[in-house]
Design a protein around this motif. Structure first.
Motif, mmCIF file in Angstrom:
data_model
loop_
_atom_site.group_PDB
_atom_site.id
_atom_site.type_symbol
_atom_site.label_atom_id
_atom_site.label_comp_id
_atom_site.label_asym_id
_atom_site.label_seq_id
_atom_site.Cartn_x
_atom_site.Cartn_y
_atom_site.Cartn_z
ATOM 1 N N ARG A 194 -4.684 7.408 1.106
ATOM 2 C CA ARG A 194 -3.801 6.338 1.576
ATOM 3 C C ARG A 194 -4.282 5.771 2.913
ATOM 4 N NH1 ARG A 194 1.395 5.911 -0.641
ATOM 5 N NH2 ARG A 194 1.772 7.307 -2.401
ATOM 6 N N ASP A 221 -5.231 -1.896 0.369
ATOM 7 C CA ASP A 221 -3.863 -1.841 -0.159
ATOM 8 C C ASP A 221 -3.070 -3.116 0.135
ATOM 9 O OD1 ASP A 221 -3.284 -1.657 2.542
ATOM 10 O OD2 ASP A 221 -2.235 0.260 2.415
ATOM 11 N N GLN A 232 4.732 1.696 -0.553
ATOM 12 C CA GLN A 232 3.803 0.582 -0.678
ATOM 13 C C GLN A 232 3.933 -0.029 -2.065
ATOM 14 O OE1 GLN A 232 1.840 -0.720 1.655
ATOM 15 N NE2 GLN A 232 1.013 -2.264 0.256
ATOM 16 N N ASP A 272 2.929 -1.937 -5.509
ATOM 17 C CA ASP A 272 1.761 -1.774 -6.368
ATOM 18 C C ASP A 272 0.664 -2.764 -6.008
ATOM 19 O OD1 ASP A 272 2.961 0.242 -7.830
ATOM 20 O OD2 ASP A 272 3.834 -1.137 -9.284
ATOM 21 N N CYS A 273 -0.579 -2.302 -6.106
ATOM 22 C CA CYS A 273 -1.713 -3.146 -5.766
ATOM 23 C C CYS A 273 -2.925 -2.713 -6.581
ATOM 24 C CB CYS A 273 -2.022 -3.041 -4.267
ATOM 25 S SG CYS A 273 -3.419 -4.052 -3.722
ATOM 26 N N TYR A 292 -6.248 1.145 -8.562
ATOM 27 C CA TYR A 292 -4.829 0.855 -8.749
ATOM 28 C C TYR A 292 -4.069 1.801 -7.847
ATOM 29 C CZ TYR A 292 -0.195 0.751 -10.901
ATOM 30 O OH TYR A 292 1.168 0.664 -11.120
ATOM 31 N N ASN A 293 -3.340 1.241 -6.879
ATOM 32 C CA ASN A 293 -2.695 2.034 -5.837
ATOM 33 C C ASN A 293 -3.750 2.943 -5.191
ATOM 34 O OD1 ASN A 293 -0.392 0.627 -6.397
ATOM 35 N ND2 ASN A 293 0.478 2.204 -7.710
ATOM 36 N N SER A 294 -3.658 4.233 -5.277
ATOM 37 C CA SER A 294 -4.647 5.085 -4.603
ATOM 38 C C SER A 294 -5.515 5.852 -5.597
ATOM 39 C CB SER A 294 -3.942 6.070 -3.662
ATOM 40 O OG SER A 294 -3.027 6.878 -4.370
#
Length: 402
Positions: free
Chosen positions: A19, A28, A288, A290-291, A338-340
């Motif tokens: 993260r 992110d 956080q 979604d990314c 995708y995310n971490s």
């Protein structure tokens, strides 16, 4: 965070460091970095990104920046490099783009690289290029911006390896030595001018520091380019000076003592890791959104593939130089975050041929079970990536991830 008993070194879980890494790089999307000002800010933090001329869906430097900066356009980088000259082309890890303010401190790297070029000229039988350096510099001084096609001094020979003209070899040597700078690029063609015409005088100094001072600066800088590193030979320590572990060990001891870098233990890893304070101070506790991001093959976070695998359980090999029959995936394959987590990778079609962003092949990671939420976020990233490319997103891309 976990405390390692008896060592005085803090310990962190892999999730905590993942993260922090993604936040440090703004992968992110937590910072609203946009356009040319966003490029300035992220380059101020990372100091250096790797350059590679291959262009399938943008060159490596463009792919690095689009993952961190919203509304990034390749013209942003062009302006900073060749209009403002606040960034410059030069050797760091390998061929890189770095902040012009660091140019003076790189004098020791340029000296080492110039010696390596002499070895190459010796091997190629082109040492006579060193005899025409003054003549080539005089030509550039008179004519200004000069490409290899603009000057022909010395012998010309048919060759599939190295420079055909001695003047081209001389230009390359003068560039590596720092007497010339790249002032423009058209495709892979470089154009040079005298360094004093390009680099501000305020950026030319500080090259006379001691060897220890230089090494401390250079090693701290390399750690900052990634966010954290371990003291283990690998891709992130490539380049002159840094591949010597004994040299690194002494410099890291000095940097820790000066509180310029901080040691920590990464969960499941026996090697001690080192990070800058800004990295360890990052707050990642808040939720956080979604990314998803498409990551460059030579992205800073990919520099040490062994460390990457330890941190993300993701194994990646760039297969552009692997014979086609021996490739596991494809020619130019891009990892998907995708995310971490790295959840997939894909091979794009070259955009230049069609003006369209089209995915040739897509591979989910074996342990990933994509749901509708993941599909939606990745489809949004496809559209964002298409805007960066200034290309249409092929409709079949949306189906290929199913």
């Amino acid at each position: 965070m976990i405390q390692k008993r008896g060592t005085g070194v803090k310990g962190y879980t892999r999730d905590e460091i993942r993260r922090r890494l993604l936040r440090y790089h703004n992968i992110d999307g937590s910072e609203k970095l946009t356009g040319i000002e966003g490029v300035r800010k992220i380059m101020g933090r990372l100091g250096s990104i790797q350059y590679d001329p291959l262009n399938v869906v943008g060159r490596n430097a463009d792919l690095v920046l689009q993952a961190r900066v919203n509304d990034y356009n390749y013209e942003n980088l062009y302006i900073l490099l060749y209009k403002e000259h606040s960034l410059t082309d030069g050797f760091d890890k390998e061929m890189c783009i770095y902040n012009t303010e660091d140019f003076g401190r790189f004098s020791k790297v340029r000296e080492a690289h110039a010696k390596a070029v002499i070895n190459t000229l010796t091997y190629r039988g082109q040492l006579d290029a060193l005899k025409i350096l003054d003549e080539v510099k005089a030509f550039v001084a008179e004519h200004g911006q000069t490409g290899t096609k603009d000057i022909s001094i010395g012998e010309t020979r048919e060759s599939s390896w190295g420079h055909r003209k001695l003047s081209s070899a001389a230009l390359d040597y003068l560039y590596n030595k720092g007497e010339l700078c790249v002032t423009d690029k058209k495709g892979t063609q470089k154009y040079f001018d005298l360094t004093e015409r390009v680099i501000p005088s305020a950026c030319m100094g500080t090259g006379d520091i001691s060897q220890d001072e230089f090494l401390d600066w250079y090693i701290e800088r390399r750690i900052r380019s990634v966010g954290f590193l371990w003291d283990k030979n690998g891709g992130a320590w490539q380049g002159h000076f840094l591949s010597d572990r004994d040299v690194r060990k002494m410099a890291l001891e000095r940097l820790v003592k000066q509180k310029r870098v901080f040691p920590f233990q990464l969960e499941g890893v026996s090697e001690i890791c080192y990070a800058c304070k800004e990295f360890l101070d990052l707050q990642t506790d808040e939720e956080q959104k979604d990314c998803a991001r498409f990551i460059a093959p030579l992205d800073n976070i990919m520099w040490d593939r062994t460390l990457l695998e330890q941190l993300f359980d993701f194994s990646y090999r760039w297969e552009v130089y692997t014979p086609a029959a021996k490739r596991k995936y494809g020619y130019y394959v891009i990892p998907v975050l995708y995310n971490s987590r790295f959840v997939a990778r894909f091979e794009p079609e070259p955009v230049g041929k069609t003006g369209c962003f089209r995915i040739k092949s897509w591979w989910w990671e074996p342990d990933v079970c994509p749901d509708e939420r993941m599909h939606r976020v990745i489809r949004e990233e496809m559209l964002r990536f298409s805007r960066y490319l200034q290309a249409e997103c092929a409709e079949e891309n949306m189906d290929i991830i199913r």
